[in-house]
Design a protein around this motif. Sequence first.
Motif, PDB file in Angstrom:
ATOM      1  N   HIS A  46      -3.640  -6.540   7.637  1.00  0.00           N
ATOM      2  CA  HIS A  46      -3.888  -6.470   6.063  1.00  0.00           C
ATOM      3  C   HIS A  46      -3.318  -5.264   5.572  1.00  0.00           C
ATOM      4  O   HIS A  46      -2.612  -5.480   4.634  1.00  0.00           O
TER       5      HIS A  46
ATOM      6  N   GLN B 256       2.188  -4.668  -1.747  1.00  0.00           N
ATOM      7  CA  GLN B 256       1.362  -4.857  -3.035  1.00  0.00           C
ATOM      8  C   GLN B 256       1.245  -3.628  -3.960  1.00  0.00           C
ATOM      9  O   GLN B 256       1.494  -3.726  -5.368  1.00  0.00           O
ATOM     10  N   THR B 257       0.737  -2.546  -3.431  1.00  0.00           N
ATOM     11  CA  THR B 257       0.438  -1.520  -3.850  1.00  0.00           C
ATOM     12  C   THR B 257       1.662  -0.764  -4.501  1.00  0.00           C
ATOM     13  O   THR B 257       1.509  -0.194  -5.712  1.00  0.00           O
ATOM     14  N   LEU B 258       2.611  -0.736  -3.853  1.00  0.00           N
ATOM     15  CA  LEU B 258       4.144  -0.263  -4.360  1.00  0.00           C
ATOM     16  C   LEU B 258       4.546  -0.896  -5.403  1.00  0.00           C
ATOM     17  O   LEU B 258       5.626  -0.719  -5.677  1.00  0.00           O
ATOM     18  N   GLY B 259       4.029  -2.174  -5.765  1.00  0.00           N
ATOM     19  CA  GLY B 259       4.538  -3.184  -6.667  1.00  0.00           C
ATOM     20  C   GLY B 259       5.790  -3.873  -6.110  1.00  0.00           C
ATOM     21  O   GLY B 259       6.831  -4.519  -6.886  1.00  0.00           O
TER      22      GLY B 259
ATOM     23  N   GLN C 213       1.295  -5.739   4.255  1.00  0.00           N
ATOM     24  CA  GLN C 213       1.307  -6.456   3.218  1.00  0.00           C
ATOM     25  C   GLN C 213       0.684  -5.884   1.842  1.00  0.00           C
ATOM     26  O   GLN C 213       1.617  -5.618   0.640  1.00  0.00           O
ATOM     27  N   SER C 214      -0.203  -5.143   2.251  1.00  0.00           N
ATOM     28  CA  SER C 214      -0.973  -4.511   1.074  1.00  0.00           C
ATOM     29  C   SER C 214      -0.036  -3.118   0.610  1.00  0.00           C
ATOM     30  O   SER C 214      -0.235  -3.095  -0.611  1.00  0.00           O
ATOM     31  N   GLY C 215       0.339  -2.704   1.627  1.00  0.00           N
ATOM     32  CA  GLY C 215       1.450  -1.685   1.061  1.00  0.00           C
ATOM     33  C   GLY C 215       2.350  -1.853   0.155  1.00  0.00           C
ATOM     34  O   GLY C 215       2.953  -1.272  -0.870  1.00  0.00           O
TER      35      GLY C 215
ATOM     36  N   LYS D 210      -3.585   5.493  -3.958  1.00  0.00           N
ATOM     37  CA  LYS D 210      -3.230   4.335  -3.095  1.00  0.00           C
ATOM     38  C   LYS D 210      -1.626   4.278  -2.838  1.00  0.00           C
ATOM     39  O   LYS D 210      -1.144   3.664  -1.739  1.00  0.00           O
ATOM     40  N   ILE D 211      -1.095   4.496  -3.856  1.00  0.00           N
ATOM     41  CA  ILE D 211       0.318   4.590  -3.628  1.00  0.00           C
ATOM     42  C   ILE D 211       0.681   5.871  -2.597  1.00  0.00           C
ATOM     43  O   ILE D 211       1.632   5.132  -1.600  1.00  0.00           O
TER      44      ILE D 211
ATOM     45  N   SER E 215      -6.678   6.642  -9.268  1.00  0.00           N
ATOM     46  CA  SER E 215      -6.786   5.804  -8.165  1.00  0.00           C
ATOM     47  C   SER E 215      -5.532   5.069  -7.617  1.00  0.00           C
ATOM     48  O   SER E 215      -5.331   4.879  -6.532  1.00  0.00           O
ATOM     49  N   VAL E 216      -4.670   4.571  -8.475  1.00  0.00           N
ATOM     50  CA  VAL E 216      -3.618   4.172  -8.147  1.00  0.00           C
ATOM     51  C   VAL E 216      -2.676   5.078  -7.599  1.00  0.00           C
ATOM     52  O   VAL E 216      -1.967   4.533  -6.563  1.00  0.00           O
ATOM     53  N   GLY E 217      -2.636   6.195  -7.799  1.00  0.00           N
ATOM     54  CA  GLY E 217      -1.734   7.251  -7.131  1.00  0.00           C
ATOM     55  C   GLY E 217      -2.173   7.562  -5.739  1.00  0.00           C
ATOM     56  O   GLY E 217      -1.375   7.543  -4.939  1.00  0.00           O
TER      57      GLY E 217
ATOM     58  N   SER F  61       5.807  -6.635  -3.996  1.00  0.00           N
ATOM     59  CA  SER F  61       5.477  -7.943  -3.716  1.00  0.00           C
ATOM     60  C   SER F  61       5.544  -8.588  -4.946  1.00  0.00           C
ATOM     61  O   SER F  61       5.087  -8.268  -5.984  1.00  0.00           O
ATOM     62  N   ASP F  62       6.328  -9.981  -4.753  1.00  0.00           N
ATOM     63  CA  ASP F  62       6.345 -10.742  -5.834  1.00  0.00           C
ATOM     64  C   ASP F  62       6.377 -12.089  -5.068  1.00  0.00           C
ATOM     65  O   ASP F  62       6.732 -12.323  -4.000  1.00  0.00           O
TER      66      ASP F  62
END
Lengths: 220, 246
Positions: A174, A181-184, A177-179, A15-16, A11-13, A186-187
Amino acid sequence: MNKFTALYRSSVGKKIIMSLSGLFLCTFLVVHVVINLFLFKQDGGETYNRYSEFMSSNPFIRTIEIVLFAGLIAHVISGTLVWLKNRASRPVAYEMYQLKDNTTFTSRTPMLTASASLVGFFLVIHLRTFWVPNRFWETAPQSNYDLVAAAFSDPVYSLFYIVALVFLAFHLRHGFQSGFQTLGLSDKQYKWLIDSVAVIFWLFIPLMFAAMPAYFLWFK
Amino acid sequence: MDFKLKIWRQKNRDDRGRFVDYEVKNVSPDASFLEMLDILNVDLVKRGEEPVAFDHDCREGICGSCGLVVNGRSHGPGRGIATCELRMRGFKGGETIVAEPWRAKSFPILKDLIVDRTALDRIIAAGGYISSKTGAVPEANSIQVPKPAAEEAMDAASCIGCGACVAACPNSSAMLFVAAKVSHLALLPQGKVERKERVLKMIEQMDKEGFGNCSNNYACEAECPKKISVTHIARLNREFILAEIS
């Protein structure tokens, strides 16, 4: 099973892929809006026609166009697969579910699916009006500028564009910023930067696009 | 205080289940939600009826056993609390309160308000650990951990595995739960050795269990009794990408 299949099965793939394709589509919006701004130049569409001619004849742009369609298809397919899995994850609904207490309305599924569907529908209409005649008709009946002017002189068509762009704004509010977050990416320390750049995409770009039908409808 | 209650009753896994209305009287405003259910159960037992089954243990917000959706919110209204820390003074006297179990395909209902959360245990078993022998308590400074990493790892490690993130998420996603464990171990030297294998296996197990995935609306963070941040989900995604490409 090769690495890509393994990635896409998770599922993470998915979304990536959705994030990468979504952010790639965002970069296209920048190019698109910049060229379209020439519609406002008071030269009877000469500059706009020149640039749109360049865009439709340059081999590099034509290649990117194929990548762009591939990105769009990947985005839609991945999004749909994730959505279907997510729907199946709660077979019995809550009697009372106060999701709105904790989330923004653009991030909730009804708005995500509505904006995705409407933007998808809009793209079909949009490509049919402008892209198909430009690419596939042997002799274009009129210049690209005249094509735009004619299409936007129809109030129903122009209002549909403006409504669709409002939904595009919701989608990007949405999605952008969501992109990250999913690509890791965002911090806490970069949140301000992502949120600031996001404003360009969810507010300024849709506003500039919406100004185009409004300009032809009311000021030309 | 008096309350009207609408509580989910379900005999067993196969029963369809339904809501039953109850009334509970003379509840102290300082009672917790679970104590209010205890009062109701005493009444039910006195009347010869089956008491309402619900999970609980420590009743001080550290064990992760309790967990109800109260008035549409995981662990009820309020931030950073488990259901056992939810006080009745937060409700209006005479109010109708709806109590349901966590609802997710991966959390089958066992009885009334109790769900089977072993799916979370199976995700941990897939990789949420380190394989080295820990032995006796080591000397404190033998492995140096930078302060910010230690703080962040501790925040992630505060997950009590209650499942509120899954219950709050519109997609019944367990990403915050998985992220907390992956993040906790990836930040520490002891966990770094198996970080790639861990993230891939835990995500694979999460998908197998039937949990959904993030639509990034962050309801999980808002309802987490330990206020675990979604930045850990970003780290989980990062760990996953790094594991996939290397």
